[in-house]
Write a protein that holds these residues in place. Sequence first.
Motif, PDB file in Angstrom:
ATOM      1  N   SER A 288     -35.815  21.277 -11.383  1.00 16.57           N
ATOM      2  CA  SER A 288     -34.831  21.977 -12.213  1.00 16.57           C
ATOM      3  C   SER A 288     -33.430  21.837 -11.623  1.00 16.57           C
ATOM      4  O   SER A 288     -32.447  21.683 -12.367  1.00 16.57           O
ATOM      5  N   ILE A 289     -33.305  21.910 -10.316  1.00 17.68           N
ATOM      6  CA  ILE A 289     -32.003  21.662  -9.681  1.00 17.68           C
ATOM      7  C   ILE A 289     -31.511  20.262 -10.044  1.00 17.68           C
ATOM      8  O   ILE A 289     -30.341  20.063 -10.387  1.00 17.68           O
ATOM      9  N   PHE A 290     -32.408  19.304  -9.978  1.00 14.60           N
ATOM     10  CA  PHE A 290     -32.026  17.932 -10.302  1.00 14.60           C
ATOM     11  C   PHE A 290     -31.566  17.826 -11.747  1.00 14.60           C
ATOM     12  O   PHE A 290     -30.533  17.219 -12.050  1.00 14.60           O
ATOM     13  N   ARG A 291     -32.322  18.428 -12.648  1.00 17.17           N
ATOM     14  CA  ARG A 291     -31.951  18.404 -14.060  1.00 17.17           C
ATOM     15  C   ARG A 291     -30.587  19.043 -14.294  1.00 17.17           C
ATOM     16  O   ARG A 291     -29.748  18.511 -15.032  1.00 17.17           O
ATOM     17  N   ASP A 292     -30.330  20.175 -13.658  1.00 18.97           N
ATOM     18  CA  ASP A 292     -29.158  20.981 -13.968  1.00 18.97           C
ATOM     19  C   ASP A 292     -27.916  20.576 -13.177  1.00 18.97           C
ATOM     20  O   ASP A 292     -26.798  20.627 -13.695  1.00 18.97           O
ATOM     21  N   TYR A 293     -28.110  20.201 -11.896  1.00 20.15           N
ATOM     22  CA  TYR A 293     -26.976  19.869 -11.035  1.00 20.15           C
ATOM     23  C   TYR A 293     -26.858  18.380 -10.754  1.00 20.15           C
ATOM     24  O   TYR A 293     -25.862  17.936 -10.176  1.00 20.15           O
ATOM     25  N   GLY A 294     -27.859  17.601 -11.126  1.00 25.32           N
ATOM     26  CA  GLY A 294     -27.823  16.166 -10.853  1.00 25.32           C
ATOM     27  C   GLY A 294     -26.664  15.479 -11.547  1.00 25.32           C
ATOM     28  O   GLY A 294     -26.201  15.904 -12.609  1.00 25.32           O
ATOM     29  N   TYR A 295     -26.201  14.396 -10.948  1.00 24.22           N
ATOM     30  CA  TYR A 295     -25.037  13.658 -11.453  1.00 24.22           C
ATOM     31  C   TYR A 295     -25.450  12.773 -12.633  1.00 24.22           C
ATOM     32  O   TYR A 295     -26.363  11.969 -12.527  1.00 24.22           O
ATOM     33  N   ARG A 296     -24.716  12.903 -13.744  1.00 20.15           N
ATOM     34  CA  ARG A 296     -25.034  12.145 -14.956  1.00 20.15           C
ATOM     35  C   ARG A 296     -23.880  11.248 -15.415  1.00 20.15           C
ATOM     36  O   ARG A 296     -23.949  10.686 -16.508  1.00 20.15           O
ATOM     37  N   ARG A 297     -22.879  11.091 -14.599  1.00 17.60           N
ATOM     38  CA  ARG A 297     -21.736  10.252 -15.001  1.00 17.60           C
ATOM     39  C   ARG A 297     -22.035   8.779 -14.755  1.00 17.60           C
ATOM     40  O   ARG A 297     -21.918   7.944 -15.650  1.00 17.60           O
ATOM     41  N   LEU A 298     -22.422   8.430 -13.535  1.00 12.02           N
ATOM     42  CA  LEU A 298     -22.726   7.051 -13.176  1.00 12.02           C
ATOM     43  C   LEU A 298     -24.214   6.913 -12.874  1.00 12.02           C
ATOM     44  O   LEU A 298     -24.753   7.690 -12.075  1.00 12.02           O
ATOM     45  N   ARG A 299     -24.871   5.940 -13.490  1.00  7.18           N
ATOM     46  CA  ARG A 299     -26.294   5.720 -13.222  1.00  7.18           C
ATOM     47  C   ARG A 299     -26.538   5.411 -11.746  1.00  7.18           C
ATOM     48  O   ARG A 299     -27.572   5.765 -11.197  1.00  7.18           O
ATOM     49  N   THR A 300     -25.591   4.763 -11.117  1.00  6.54           N
ATOM     50  CA  THR A 300     -25.763   4.392  -9.707  1.00  6.54           C
ATOM     51  C   THR A 300     -25.717   5.595  -8.774  1.00  6.54           C
ATOM     52  O   THR A 300     -26.097   5.472  -7.602  1.00  6.54           O
ATOM     53  N   ARG A 301     -25.268   6.753  -9.268  1.00  4.43           N
ATOM     54  CA  ARG A 301     -25.230   7.964  -8.433  1.00  4.43           C
ATOM     55  C   ARG A 301     -26.063   9.088  -9.035  1.00  4.43           C
ATOM     56  O   ARG A 301     -25.873  10.261  -8.693  1.00  4.43           O
ATOM     57  N   ALA A 302     -26.995   8.739  -9.894  1.00  3.95           N
ATOM     58  CA  ALA A 302     -27.725   9.767 -10.629  1.00  3.95           C
ATOM     59  C   ALA A 302     -29.038  10.184  -9.980  1.00  3.95           C
ATOM     60  O   ALA A 302     -29.756  11.009 -10.549  1.00  3.95           O
ATOM     61  N   ARG A 303     -29.385   9.654  -8.817  1.00  3.60           N
ATOM     62  CA  ARG A 303     -30.599  10.085  -8.142  1.00  3.60           C
ATOM     63  C   ARG A 303     -30.347  11.367  -7.344  1.00  3.60           C
ATOM     64  O   ARG A 303     -29.223  11.647  -6.916  1.00  3.60           O
ATOM     65  N   LEU A 304     -31.410  12.105  -7.092  1.00  2.89           N
ATOM     66  CA  LEU A 304     -31.286  13.368  -6.359  1.00  2.89           C
ATOM     67  C   LEU A 304     -30.705  13.169  -4.964  1.00  2.89           C
ATOM     68  O   LEU A 304     -30.025  14.053  -4.431  1.00  2.89           O
ATOM     69  N   LYS A 305     -30.948  12.004  -4.355  1.00  5.73           N
ATOM     70  CA  LYS A 305     -30.493  11.779  -2.979  1.00  5.73           C
ATOM     71  C   LYS A 305     -28.980  11.944  -2.829  1.00  5.73           C
ATOM     72  O   LYS A 305     -28.499  12.367  -1.773  1.00  5.73           O
ATOM     73  N   PHE A 306     -28.209  11.640  -3.881  1.00  7.30           N
ATOM     74  CA  PHE A 306     -26.762  11.770  -3.785  1.00  7.30           C
ATOM     75  C   PHE A 306     -26.339  13.233  -3.801  1.00  7.30           C
ATOM     76  O   PHE A 306     -25.420  13.632  -3.074  1.00  7.30           O
ATOM     77  N   LEU A 307     -27.017  14.049  -4.599  1.00  5.35           N
ATOM     78  CA  LEU A 307     -26.725  15.478  -4.610  1.00  5.35           C
ATOM     79  C   LEU A 307     -27.089  16.109  -3.268  1.00  5.35           C
ATOM     80  O   LEU A 307     -26.320  16.904  -2.714  1.00  5.35           O
ATOM     81  N   VAL A 308     -28.246  15.752  -2.736  1.00  4.70           N
ATOM     82  CA  VAL A 308     -28.672  16.288  -1.442  1.00  4.70           C
ATOM     83  C   VAL A 308     -27.690  15.876  -0.343  1.00  4.70           C
ATOM     84  O   VAL A 308     -27.329  16.678   0.531  1.00  4.70           O
TER      85      VAL A 308
END
Length: 565
Positions: A288-308
């Motif tokens: 749910s954190i990934f869904r809600d806070y995950g990055y959706r602008r660039l596909r190259t930065r849209a994995r959870l690892k970038f948020l973490v």
Amino acid sequence: MAATPGKPATATPRRKAGRHRGEGQWAVGHFTPLNGNEQFKKDDDGLNVRTRIETIYSKRGFDSIDPNDLRGRMRWWGLYTQRKPGIDGGKTAILEPEELDDEYFMLRVRIDGGRLTTEQLRVIGEISQEFARGTADITDRQNVQYHWIRIEDVPEIWERLEAVGLSTTEACGDTPRVILGSPVAGIAEDEIIDGTPAIDEIQRRIVGDKAFSNLPRKFKSAISGSPLLDVAHEINDIAFVGVNHPEHGPGFDLWVGGGLSTNPKIGVRLGAWVPLDEVPDVYEGVISIFRDYGYRRLRTRARLKFLVADWGAEKFRQVLEDEYLGRPLTDGPAPEQPLQRWRDHVGVHRQKDGRFYVGFAPRVGRVDGATLTKIAEVAEAHGSGRLRTTAEQKMIVLDVEESQVESLVSGLESLDLRVAPSPFRRGTMACTGIEFCKLAIVETKARGAALIDELERRIPEFDEPITININGCPNACARIQVADIGLKGQLVLDENGEQVEGFQVHLGGALGLEAGFGRKVRGLKVTSAELPDYVERVLGRFQAERAEGERFATWAARASEEALS
């Protein structure tokens, strides 16, 4: 922790979106789609495409498929178009998608926890022979992949798979993909805890639920209570690793934010101990954190690892506890380092009930439908009704009586499935490659099989654990950065200055024991033709220079560039 599509799981106060669109995080009010992928997901949930496949596309054929379904939503049901034959690697990044697309599909069967019955395996084999020209590769995520699938045949394939409890639901796409699990869960003598009940509950609760079917990108998961750390937990978006808490007993250590591709990151521990019955809740909180806070602008930065990486472990845990679980997690210990180098369960091993399991190695995960059917027959003939796939492109037959072991081994080896393989067959992994993959630049499966044969012939005395991972492009499906010898496919110049298939070399990566990424030596590239010579040479230098008991990865970290070239 109720959740609805497009909204966070709790009524957390949101900062009003300003003129800057940010990273497209829903939880801070950025709901406007910022790229084509986000737009087609907003237009229609990927799970809805099944109805169109069954009622329109399978009846009218390939040309009737909407482009956003063809190259987008159909992935939610395990379908990718495969590469049109005859297109060389130099054109991979040049041609438009419709120029690369063949009118056939790869279809991925998700096998959560790697768990199969002999009946299921037989059906997988029969589908392969009838609809997929015999193809059926075992992946490093415990799945089986078909090729040459026609859209007209997909509904019947689904019907046959689902009749025996198998599925392709969310096997691909921006979804919760297959959940890796220890292939010896519930049977191994040394198991810390059996994670199977958690896998089952997560499947029931999450997979196919539209509350979680529009993630920023794919979400990879792993749950294992094995002390061998046998699910590559370090490179998953979320992983639960078996540990013994000094006060609370067996449970799981929680990891988040791992992943490879072109920006590899080792997952981080949140320092939390999770009891078995709370694993599904924690899983739901993290996704749910990934869904809600995950990055959706660039596909190259849209994995959870970038948020973490941006938040850090402390903030991530705090948000998980405060906004999604509503309670603190229990602090806990880190998993112990495994005592064994191999963690693929190949060989003959005693189960805790006194019977045995037998692990065996195909060549680079490549099998075929006829072979899978025969494996099911051999297993049943020796009293087994259960098998497992592993996260290392291997398979295991479970529940074998001691009196049946020798005969079972003979039956498997008659199919060229080695129970006591050489280090090269055991440790070589390859992705799909240019044969079918639209992203690939070079051939991989046949190259890996040929490399195994050459190394077995040239250095039969080599008996050290060694991993050689071969990838057809930079995306690391075959985990090149965490192999002893990782080979990233690209076009290189040969001795005549001609552009040919080859590899950039990574050396000394590892998982489990001192996990880390391989070393790149400046300018170190080899052509495909030179590959056996290069690997033979570098392994010879390793044998000559290593200290007693030194692993290849440790030697590669300290060796001179000359020794590695």
